[in-house]
Design an enzyme around this catalytic site. Structure first.
Site, PDB file in Angstrom:
ATOM      1  N   ASP A 116      19.180  97.287 135.427  1.00 46.97           N
ATOM      2  CA  ASP A 116      18.259  96.219 136.637  1.00 46.97           C
ATOM      3  C   ASP A 116      17.077  96.085 135.206  1.00 46.97           C
ATOM      4  O   ASP A 116      16.795  97.398 135.746  1.00 46.97           O
ATOM      5  CB  ASP A 116      18.653  96.180 137.784  1.00 46.97           C
ATOM      6  CG  ASP A 116      17.890  95.571 138.386  1.00 46.97           C
ATOM      7  OD1 ASP A 116      18.533  95.106 139.117  1.00 46.97           O
ATOM      8  OD2 ASP A 116      16.651  95.676 138.886  1.00 46.97           O
ATOM      9  N   ILE A 117      16.539  95.375 135.473  1.00 50.64           N
ATOM     10  CA  ILE A 117      14.881  95.075 134.979  1.00 50.64           C
ATOM     11  C   ILE A 117      14.052  95.443 136.259  1.00 50.64           C
ATOM     12  O   ILE A 117      14.339  95.085 137.062  1.00 50.64           O
ATOM     13  CB  ILE A 117      14.802  93.469 134.300  1.00 50.64           C
ATOM     14  CG1 ILE A 117      15.969  93.004 133.189  1.00 50.64           C
ATOM     15  CG2 ILE A 117      13.305  93.703 133.728  1.00 50.64           C
ATOM     16  CD1 ILE A 117      15.650  91.572 132.212  1.00 50.64           C
ATOM     17  N   ASN A 127       8.528  86.962 136.467  1.00 49.95           N
ATOM     18  CA  ASN A 127       8.057  85.472 136.466  1.00 49.95           C
ATOM     19  C   ASN A 127       7.252  84.729 137.761  1.00 49.95           C
ATOM     20  O   ASN A 127       6.667  83.901 137.195  1.00 49.95           O
ATOM     21  CB  ASN A 127       9.811  85.429 137.628  1.00 49.95           C
ATOM     22  CG  ASN A 127      10.889  85.717 137.325  1.00 49.95           C
ATOM     23  OD1 ASN A 127      10.734  84.683 136.070  1.00 49.95           O
ATOM     24  ND2 ASN A 127      12.271  85.815 137.857  1.00 49.95           N
ATOM     25  N   GLU A 172      18.616  89.689 136.957  1.00 43.08           N
ATOM     26  CA  GLU A 172      17.926  90.508 136.046  1.00 43.08           C
ATOM     27  C   GLU A 172      18.996  91.889 135.930  1.00 43.08           C
ATOM     28  O   GLU A 172      18.376  92.587 135.319  1.00 43.08           O
ATOM     29  CB  GLU A 172      16.829  90.636 136.158  1.00 43.08           C
ATOM     30  CG  GLU A 172      16.904  91.879 137.400  1.00 43.08           C
ATOM     31  CD  GLU A 172      16.452  90.957 138.684  1.00 43.08           C
ATOM     32  OE1 GLU A 172      16.049  91.987 140.180  1.00 43.08           O
ATOM     33  OE2 GLU A 172      16.860  89.297 139.377  1.00 43.08           O
ATOM     34  N   ASP A 199      13.120  83.945 131.227  1.00 44.31           N
ATOM     35  CA  ASP A 199      14.167  83.608 130.644  1.00 44.31           C
ATOM     36  C   ASP A 199      14.104  84.263 128.910  1.00 44.31           C
ATOM     37  O   ASP A 199      14.824  85.009 128.764  1.00 44.31           O
ATOM     38  CB  ASP A 199      14.299  81.952 130.228  1.00 44.31           C
ATOM     39  CG  ASP A 199      14.763  81.795 131.461  1.00 44.31           C
ATOM     40  OD1 ASP A 199      15.327  82.606 132.071  1.00 44.31           O
ATOM     41  OD2 ASP A 199      15.446  80.285 131.973  1.00 44.31           O
TER      42      ASP A 199
END
Length: 360
Positions: free
Chosen positions: A233-234, A241, A276, A250
């Site tokens: 998971d980022i 964002n 993500e 993206d």
């Protein structure tokens, strides 16, 4: 086109306004059947741009009467378009793009569907008329004795019988094509619903990944074959964002997918589960080795510089990710396995992010 050996004359006819004849329909069905089967087999999303590119290749092979294996066809694709065969570009796909070949396929299918029904109905009516005329001529043949008239009647009867046989053959053939069109439309609709690729990253989607987990769990139960999964998971993705916009978001997702494709073995299955969040299935890898793989990926991501454009200026973005690792157990279900990996990943988040944690 980079390869002049690949050419599709039929493509130009489809782009024009000429009506398709019987042989054209037959060729079209043959090309589309082979192309659609290939796309589904190789998990290539049948979006319009993909459909048009692959149609050109399969059309060329059909016109040249070439039968190639999948690897040779993939090789042709790479030579012609200078890109990987699984490359997906939907950046310009919109409902209003009516000139793409994929949309023409739908229009053609709808027109063929409608026109074939009319032709079949017309043939049925004509068949009844032929039968009535034949019966009358048969009676005339019995009553008339003049030799010349009889010969003429015999010739007419012969021609009518030939025409009736031809109509019967054509009718059955058109009914078969009509059934193929209906089947093709259903298959294409099913393929779109069941597309297994995440369009943005080119990785498999959640549905496809869960099917792979089912196979891995089955292998664990029956063959005692070990496998592990890694959740990724980022970290602070929402902040990225919010600060830079979804276009940059993206870019980050695609960059992570590139890292996975480059640093993981060929038999590894990587999926984007949503947002993500990514998941990695490592067939044949036990827990301790899976932890090493996760740690290596963590370091690669931490040290990666992602070039982005902010207000006309180039900027280097650094990201991190949190990892959760677990090994498949014999009594696992897809739900229990995903939950355990998810718990491990959230443990890494709670401990400060940019970490690898394990759940056994």
């Amino acid at each position: 086109m980079a390869d002049s050996r690949i050419n599709c004359e039929f493509y130009n006819k489809l782009k024009g306004s000429k009506k398709l004849n019987h042989e054209d329909i037959k060729l079209l069905m043959n090309i589309v059947r082979k192309e659609l089967s290939f796309l589904i087999k190789h998990n290539i999303p049948p979006v319009p741009r993909n459909y048009e590119k692959w149609f050109y290749i399969f059309c060329s092979l059909a016109e040249q009467k070439k039968e190639l294996d999948d690897l040779e066809i993939i090789g042709i694709y790479k030579d012609v378009y200078d890109e990987d065969f699984y490359a997906v570009d939907i950046s310009g796909e919109k409902e209003s793009v009516s000139e793409t070949l994929a949309n023409k396929f739908k229009d053609i299918a709808d027109k063929i569907d409608s026109s074939l029904k009319e032709v079949i109905n017309s043939i049925d009516i004509h068949q009844e008329q032929l039968d009535a005329h034949t019966d009358k001529l048969e009676k005339v043949k019995k009553d008339v004795t003049i030799e010349t008239v009889n010969e003429a009647v015999m010739e007419i009867l012969t021609e009518l019988k030939k025409l009736r046989e031809e109509n019967s053959r054509l009718k059955n053939e058109l009914k078969s094509y009509h059934a193929e069109v209906v089947s093709l439309k259903e298959e294409l609709s099913h393929a779109r619903r069941e597309a297994t690729i995440d369009f943005l990253t080119g990785l498999v989607n959640r549905r496809r990944f869960e099917r792979a987990l089912e196979d891995a769990i089955r292998d664990r139960k029956i063959r005692h074959y070990p496998s592990s999964i890694i959740f990724v998971d980022i970290d602070d993705f929402k902040k990225i964002n919010d600060e830079y916009g979804h276009v940059v978001g993206d870019i980050v997702l695609k960059e992570l997918a590139t890292i996975f494709k480059f640093y993981l073995r060929a038999n590894t299955i990587v999926g984007r589960l949503g947002g993500e969040e990514f998941a990695i299935l490592l067939p044949g890898v036990e827990l301790q080795d899976a932890v090493k793989v996760a740690e290596r990926l963590r370091k690669v991501i931490e040290n990666r510089e992602i070039k982005i454009n902010v207000e006309g200026k180039e900027k280097k973005l650094h990201i991190t990710a949190s990892f959760g690792v677990t090994e498949i157990k014999e009594d696992d279900t897809v739900e229990s396995l995903l939950m355990r990996a998810d718990e491990a990943m959230y443990k890494a988040k709670k401990k400060g992010k940019n970490k690898v944690e394990v759940e056994v």
